[in-house]
Structures are given as C-alpha cells and as structure tokens.
Enzyme design. Structure first.
Site, PDB file in Angstrom:
ATOM      1  N   GLU A 175       0.818  -1.212   0.000  1.00  0.00           N
ATOM      2  CA  GLU A 175       0.000   0.000   0.000  1.00  0.00           C
ATOM      3  C   GLU A 175       0.846   1.255   0.000  1.00  0.00           C
ATOM      4  O   GLU A 175       1.933   1.274   0.552  1.00  0.00           O
ATOM      5  CB  GLU A 175      -0.789   0.075   1.310  1.00  0.00           C
ATOM      6  CG  GLU A 175      -1.729  -1.037   1.525  1.00  0.00           C
ATOM      7  CD  GLU A 175      -2.207  -1.080   2.975  1.00  0.00           C
ATOM      8  OE1 GLU A 175      -2.073  -0.084   3.702  1.00  0.00           O
ATOM      9  OE2 GLU A 175      -2.723  -2.132   3.357  1.00  0.00           O
ATOM     10  N   CYS A 233      -1.912   1.522   8.782  1.00  0.00           N
ATOM     11  CA  CYS A 233      -0.877   0.597   8.386  1.00  0.00           C
ATOM     12  C   CYS A 233      -1.351  -0.819   8.054  1.00  0.00           C
ATOM     13  O   CYS A 233      -1.799  -1.551   8.934  1.00  0.00           O
ATOM     14  CB  CYS A 233      -0.002   0.449   9.609  1.00  0.00           C
ATOM     15  SG  CYS A 233       1.588   1.001   9.333  1.00  0.00           S
TER      16      CYS A 233
END
Ligand code: SAH
Length: 345
Positions: free
Chosen positions: A89, A334
């Site tokens: 990501e 995260c």
C-alpha cells in the site's frame, strides 16, 4: 536473472546501456521515461531494436495500481501489485505545504507489534529499491502533481530492509531523478538500534522518527517484541548518539491505547525518560490515538485523556502534537488494505 534497471542510478544505467553496445545518450532518455513511470514498451523515442535488447536483459520492477480508495478528507490509498503478484500500500495525503506520500518498504512485516495490521501475516519479502521508488512515481503520475514529501511509515520496517532502503533514498533524492530533498523525507523505525547507528554514518539528512509507544520496558515489550532485543535505554541512547553525530533532530511517535499506556503517570514517565537520555536535543512527540484494528482488541484513548497526556508533556517543556487521523474511512491504518486483500483481516 534480468537486471532491475529502475533500481539503478543514472551513472549505473549509463554503464549498462554501454554494455549493450548502445550510445551513452540513450541512458538519459531511458532514465527520463522510467522517472515518468513508463516501462520499456512505453519508451517513445527508443528504437524497437534497443527496446528488444532491453527487454531481453532487464526488467522494470514497477508497481501496478490494483485498487484506489479516496477518502472524504482527500487522502488517497493505493494498493499496488508487484512483479511477483505480491501487494503493498501507499497513501497520498494533501497538506498545506504539498503532497506527502507514505510508502511501504516490505511485503508484510517481521516485527510483530501487537497493534499493527501490517505484521499479521508475517513478512513475505523485502522490497527492491525500484519497488519503493515506483510507489512514488506511479502515485505522482496518478495524482498529476509533484509529490514533495515522503514518509516511510507504510507496511514494513525500513531498517530491516536497510541496504535497499538506503539505495532507494539515494535514488529518490538524486537531482537526476525525482530530486526530493532529504529534509522532506522521514523514516520511521520501531527501534533497530544497530541500524540507527549505521544510518548516522550515511550522510543522509532525512528526519528519523522513532515508534516509542511506551515509557517502561514491560509495557513496551508487551506491545513491541523488538524491545526484548533493544530496550528503551539502548534505543534512546542510540537516539542521543544519532543527534550528536548528525545534528538532525528525531521525532517520537506514541500511539495511545486506552488503559494501556495513556494515563498521566505514563506521560510523566515518558517526559522523564526522554529527558534522561535525550535531554540534549529538542524533543517532539507525536501522539496518535491507536487506530482501530478490531481483531486486535485495542481501543483508542478518548479526547480528554489524549489532551491530559499532551498537557503533561507540555508542562515538561516537551513539544507534543496530536496527529490528525486522515483517511479513517478508507482503511488507511498501516497494512489494513493489504490485509483485507490477502484476507488476513
Ligand atoms: N516499522 C516502522 C514504520 C511503519 S509503521 C515503525 O514501526 O515505525 C508507522 C507508524 O504507525 C508506527 O509508529 C506504528 O507503530 C504506527 N501504527 C501501526 N499500527 C497502528 C495502529 N493500529 N494505530 C496507530 N498507529 C499504528
């Protein structure tokens, strides 16, 4: 094994192009295309014969966008697929001073922090320098606007992938490439002490951020297994030495978990350990109420507790900022998006 040309500096690429029997100026052209996010087939002014030679001998380890979520606050989260099908990501945030990208450094994470979604399935592999660079290039291409700041706070522990991260930093800061100033780059670590000493010797004036999250070893070890190897004393001593050597101040991240590390005694102890070991440098703590990763059962501290905590630090002349929670509607914590993609969460 084909050569990963996006992990090369311009001088390295020049040597490579010469080794293919091609004139030197082609390297500059190829490098320009790479920095604009093209792969070999998209390199407009490169003759077909050279493209074929390049494809036989090399590859571009670029990140391919496979998912994009846009938050109400303008934060954009990207899921990128890598050459081997793994995914990481990146998050693009819009601040007054420009666009900041948060990038990943590993596929998964080996560090095992209790509150973090990135580490749930362990680590698959480390990213190549090109794969970190490509997150910046492809995101910039999608945004259509220059990215001015980078934070290495995505998936992975950057100092666990030390050599590739250093190479990435040299590439992204190079005037031949994206030319992002080191003062606009932050690297966050959970506290790999030997690598903090190594980083101090690299002459890279980036900002170092330490994920501290607790003020005593018992609490910190229960949240962050790395503390069993390098405890608070060793970590903060390394921070002091880093500042002494580089003159670069360090910022501390502190995630507030309700009932775990967020009362006023915790705050007072935090002020005291920071001053004890790092009293010679300007001290700044970023307070972040833990993001809900429901499966892990951590509850964020409420506003009142966060403000009291910040108040104790300020009374002790330690600067404290409460982080805005950008992108909370789009799995921006995260590792959350990748975890869902991999069905870990
Ligand atoms: N491995 C590095 C960088 C990645 S994490 C490090 O540990 O610093 C970036 C930051 O997000 C770290 O401070 C990490 O502790 C924090 N973080 C991870 N999960 C979180 C959560 N659920 N809520 C709030 N912060 C979190």
């Amino acid at each position: 094994m084909k050569t990963d040309i996006l992990s090369m500096t311009l001088p390295e690429l020049t040597e490579f192009v010469i080794s293919l029997g091609e004139p030197k100026y082609r390297a500059g052209q190829i490098y320009g295309w790479l920095m604009r996010g093209e792969d070999i087939s998209g390199m407009g002014n490169i003759p077909k014969s050279l493209k074929e030679k390049l494809s036989d001998a090399s590859f571009v380890a670029s990140a391919k966008m496979i998912n994009k979520q846009v938050s109400r606050d303008g934060t954009v989260k990207y899921l990128y697929e890598l050459y081997d099908g793994e995914a990481v990501e990146s998050v693009l945030m819009q601040y007054k001073y420009g666009k900041t990208i948060c990038i990943s450094s590993e596929v998964g994470c080996p560090m095992g922090c209790a509150f973090c979604a990135s580490t749930l399935g362990g680590i698959k592999r480390k990213l190549l320098p090109s794969e970190m660079l490509s997150q910046v290039i492809q995101t910039q291409k999608d945004a259509g606007e220059r990215i001015s700041n980078i934070v290495m706070m995505g998936i992975g522990e950057p100092l666990d992938n030390y050599d590739n991260v250093i190479k990435f930093l040299r590439l992204v800061g190079s005037p031949d490439g994206l030319n992002i100033g080191y003062r606009h780059i932050s690297l966050s670590t959970c506290g790999i002490v030997d690598k903090i000493y190594a980083l101090a010797d690299e002459d890279l004036p980036i900002t170092l951020s330490i994920s501290l999250h607790a003020s005593d070893d018992e609490t910190r070890s229960s949240l962050m297994p790395v503390n069993n190897k390098w405890n608070i004393e060793k970590l903060l001593t390394a921070c002091r030495d880093y500042f002494k050597k580089t003159g670069r101040r360090i910022s501390f991240e502190y995630t507030l978990v309700s009932g775990k590390n967020d009362d006023e005694r915790d705050a007072a102890r935090l002020a005291s350990v920071l001053k004890k070991y790092c009293g010679t440098m300007p001290l700044h703590v970023n307070l972040i109420p833990v993001n809900n990763v429901t499966e892990r059962g951590f509850v964020p501290s409420d506003r009142g507790r966060v403000e009291k905590f910040a108040g104790v630090l300020t009374q002790n002349r330690i600067e404290a900022t409460v982080r805005r929670r950008l992108g909370s509607d789009i799995d921006a914590s995260c590792g959350q998006l990748r975890a869902k993609h991999e069905k870990i969460l």
